[in-house]
Motif scaffolding. Sequence first.
Motif, PDB file in Angstrom:
ATOM      1  N   VAL A  28      74.841  32.185  77.763  1.00 40.14           N
ATOM      2  CA  VAL A  28      74.751  31.958  76.313  1.00 40.14           C
ATOM      3  C   VAL A  28      76.052  32.379  75.641  1.00 40.14           C
ATOM      4  O   VAL A  28      76.556  31.688  74.747  1.00 40.14           O
ATOM      5  N   LEU A  29      76.617  33.514  76.059  1.00 43.71           N
ATOM      6  CA  LEU A  29      77.886  33.968  75.512  1.00 43.71           C
ATOM      7  C   LEU A  29      78.992  32.953  75.811  1.00 43.71           C
ATOM      8  O   LEU A  29      79.795  32.624  74.934  1.00 43.71           O
ATOM      9  N   THR A  32      78.422  29.914  73.616  1.00 48.42           N
ATOM     10  CA  THR A  32      78.759  30.245  72.229  1.00 48.42           C
ATOM     11  C   THR A  32      80.269  30.284  72.041  1.00 48.42           C
ATOM     12  O   THR A  32      80.792  29.737  71.059  1.00 48.42           O
ATOM     13  N   ALA A  35      81.527  26.773  72.051  1.00 47.00           N
ATOM     14  CA  ALA A  35      81.203  26.086  70.797  1.00 47.00           C
ATOM     15  C   ALA A  35      82.130  26.542  69.674  1.00 47.00           C
ATOM     16  O   ALA A  35      82.629  25.721  68.890  1.00 47.00           O
ATOM     17  N   ILE A  36      82.373  27.848  69.586  1.00 46.98           N
ATOM     18  CA  ILE A  36      83.282  28.372  68.550  1.00 46.98           C
ATOM     19  C   ILE A  36      84.693  27.839  68.775  1.00 46.98           C
ATOM     20  O   ILE A  36      85.361  27.401  67.828  1.00 46.98           O
TER      21      ILE A  36
END
Length: 185
Positions: A28-29, A32, A35-36
């Motif tokens: 997930v990290l 994320t 995505a960022i």
Amino acid sequence: MPNRPLEDPAFRPGGERFAQYGLMALAVLGITLAAISTYFNVRYDRELTVQATYRLTQSLADSIEHHVVATLRDAGNAATSVALLVEQSGGLQAFKSPGQLQAHLKRQLSDDKSTARLVALDARGHLVAESSGIARPEQADSPDASFLWHQQNPALTQLYLGVPRRSRAGDEMVLPYSRTIMGPG
């Protein structure tokens, strides 16, 4: 002493789940962060695209402005030259025939391929001659806004820029640009 599975921390009750949750949290990290990173990359690309588009649009606008200014200057020079020729000759009635006046108009604007035309109207707004020789008298006899402006301001010999409209000789859009001819006829 042999290592028993229950004593190994990985095999403790809940230890396997801890590793699974750790891997899921790491995934997930990673997603994320990806995505960022993608968001900021897209935002940066968008800013570059907007700047490039602005520069391109500005250069096109500048180019069009220079072409319009040059075109209006050339049209103004041709209209002023013909008006002065007619005025110095004694007005429209000084020309023996519409053909003679048309020859003078054509000499000033010899381009038959463009929508540019030099048109001479008498004091009533009727067509006398034009540079292209393709007049449609039934359409050309009705006065337009440019003629009416000159009729209302006869002493002004400045060039008048009318509103765009359909050409009377075809389906093209034209920008009327005219000048009053002083003198009889």
